[in-house]
Design a protein around this motif. Structure first.
Motif, mmCIF file in Angstrom:
data_model
loop_
_atom_site.group_PDB
_atom_site.id
_atom_site.type_symbol
_atom_site.label_atom_id
_atom_site.label_comp_id
_atom_site.label_asym_id
_atom_site.label_seq_id
_atom_site.Cartn_x
_atom_site.Cartn_y
_atom_site.Cartn_z
ATOM 1 N N GLY A 23 0.811 -1.214 0.000
ATOM 2 C CA GLY A 23 0.000 0.000 0.000
ATOM 3 C C GLY A 23 0.841 1.258 0.000
ATOM 4 O O GLY A 23 0.557 2.214 -0.728
ATOM 5 N N LEU A 31 -4.066 4.819 -5.982
ATOM 6 C CA LEU A 31 -5.352 4.946 -5.302
ATOM 7 C C LEU A 31 -5.585 6.378 -4.850
ATOM 8 O O LEU A 31 -4.644 7.054 -4.410
ATOM 9 C CB LEU A 31 -5.411 4.036 -4.071
ATOM 10 C CG LEU A 31 -5.474 2.536 -4.279
ATOM 11 C CD1 LEU A 31 -5.572 1.831 -2.931
ATOM 12 C CD2 LEU A 31 -6.638 2.142 -5.157
ATOM 13 N N LEU A 35 -9.337 5.985 -0.562
ATOM 14 C CA LEU A 35 -9.205 4.521 -0.643
ATOM 15 C C LEU A 35 -7.881 4.046 -0.055
ATOM 16 O O LEU A 35 -7.812 2.944 0.502
ATOM 17 C CB LEU A 35 -9.373 4.049 -2.081
ATOM 18 C CG LEU A 35 -10.787 4.191 -2.647
ATOM 19 C CD1 LEU A 35 -10.839 3.714 -4.092
ATOM 20 C CD2 LEU A 35 -11.806 3.450 -1.796
ATOM 21 N N LEU A 36 -6.846 4.856 -0.141
ATOM 22 C CA LEU A 36 -5.580 4.499 0.502
ATOM 23 C C LEU A 36 -5.750 4.487 2.025
ATOM 24 O O LEU A 36 -5.193 3.622 2.706
ATOM 25 C CB LEU A 36 -4.475 5.462 0.077
ATOM 26 C CG LEU A 36 -3.061 5.055 0.431
ATOM 27 C CD1 LEU A 36 -2.697 3.694 -0.164
ATOM 28 C CD2 LEU A 36 -2.065 6.113 -0.027
ATOM 29 N N VAL A 38 -8.508 3.716 3.553
ATOM 30 C CA VAL A 38 -9.253 2.475 3.814
ATOM 31 C C VAL A 38 -8.285 1.299 3.854
ATOM 32 O O VAL A 38 -8.369 0.430 4.729
ATOM 33 C CB VAL A 38 -10.356 2.272 2.750
ATOM 34 C CG1 VAL A 38 -10.961 0.875 2.847
ATOM 35 C CG2 VAL A 38 -11.430 3.337 2.888
ATOM 36 N N TRP A 39 -7.346 1.253 2.910
ATOM 37 C CA TRP A 39 -6.327 0.196 2.863
ATOM 38 C C TRP A 39 -5.523 0.184 4.163
ATOM 39 O O TRP A 39 -5.291 -0.873 4.756
ATOM 40 C CB TRP A 39 -5.410 0.422 1.661
ATOM 41 C CG TRP A 39 -4.394 -0.657 1.459
ATOM 42 C CD1 TRP A 39 -3.149 -0.733 2.028
ATOM 43 C CD2 TRP A 39 -4.532 -1.822 0.641
ATOM 44 N NE1 TRP A 39 -2.510 -1.869 1.613
ATOM 45 C CE2 TRP A 39 -3.330 -2.558 0.763
ATOM 46 C CE3 TRP A 39 -5.541 -2.302 -0.176
ATOM 47 C CZ2 TRP A 39 -3.124 -3.747 0.080
ATOM 48 C CZ3 TRP A 39 -5.335 -3.492 -0.850
ATOM 49 C CH2 TRP A 39 -4.134 -4.203 -0.715
ATOM 50 N N TYR A 88 -9.853 -4.358 1.911
ATOM 51 C CA TYR A 88 -8.887 -4.523 0.816
ATOM 52 C C TYR A 88 -9.622 -4.564 -0.520
ATOM 53 O O TYR A 88 -9.229 -3.900 -1.482
ATOM 54 C CB TYR A 88 -8.055 -5.795 0.978
ATOM 55 C CG TYR A 88 -7.110 -5.808 2.154
ATOM 56 C CD1 TYR A 88 -6.269 -4.736 2.417
ATOM 57 C CD2 TYR A 88 -7.032 -6.918 2.999
ATOM 58 C CE1 TYR A 88 -5.401 -4.755 3.498
ATOM 59 C CE2 TYR A 88 -6.162 -6.945 4.071
ATOM 60 C CZ TYR A 88 -5.350 -5.859 4.318
ATOM 61 O OH TYR A 88 -4.486 -5.890 5.381
ATOM 62 N N SER A 91 -10.962 -1.164 -1.447
ATOM 63 C CA SER A 91 -9.885 -0.267 -1.879
ATOM 64 C C SER A 91 -9.468 -0.533 -3.310
ATOM 65 O O SER A 91 -9.269 0.404 -4.084
ATOM 66 C CB SER A 91 -8.656 -0.420 -0.974
ATOM 67 O OG SER A 91 -8.956 -0.052 0.334
#
Length: 123
Positions: A23, A31, A35-36, A38-39, A88, A91
């Protein structure tokens, strides 16, 4: 059963570190920031519960198959799959409906911690 949770915990730890590095390096440019984030949440929860699984595994080795420890470990293991796994997938795909699965993993995490607390109070 202690060995099983030790193995799962170590595997989740290994995978969590690898996914965290992935990530930070490979996804950062691909991303969007939301969303990053969220990862990163998925990685953090996976690593915390990898440690919880290691603790459950060690406690099982020390105390045998003490009633509530095995269900606690199962909740942690399943929680990682549902909580982190759904994050995951969300994302990488951007499919927001996958976030509906995440709370189920959160409930398993809460159940795991509650069972671990009860196990500690009973010993």
């Amino acid at each position: 059963m202690g060995k099983v949770f030790l193995v799962i915990g170590a595997a989740y730890g290994l995978i969590g570190v690898a996914l965290g590095a992935f990530g930070a390096h490979a996804l950062r440019a691909r991303l969007p920031a939301d969303l990053l984030a969220v990862w990163k949440t998925a990685v953090e929860y996976q690593l915390v519960h990898a440690l919880a699984l290691l603790a459950v595994g060690l406690l099982l080795r020390q105390h045998g198959s003490a009633g509530l420890l095995q269900p606690a470990g199962a909740c942690f293991a399943g929680g990682v799959l549902l909580f982190s796994g759904s994050l995951y997938a969300l994302s990488l795909s951007g499919v927001r409906v996958l976030g509906a699965i995440t709370p189920l993993g959160g409930v398993l995490f809460l159940a795991g911690w509650a069972l671990l607390l009860l196990a500690a109070l009973r010993t």
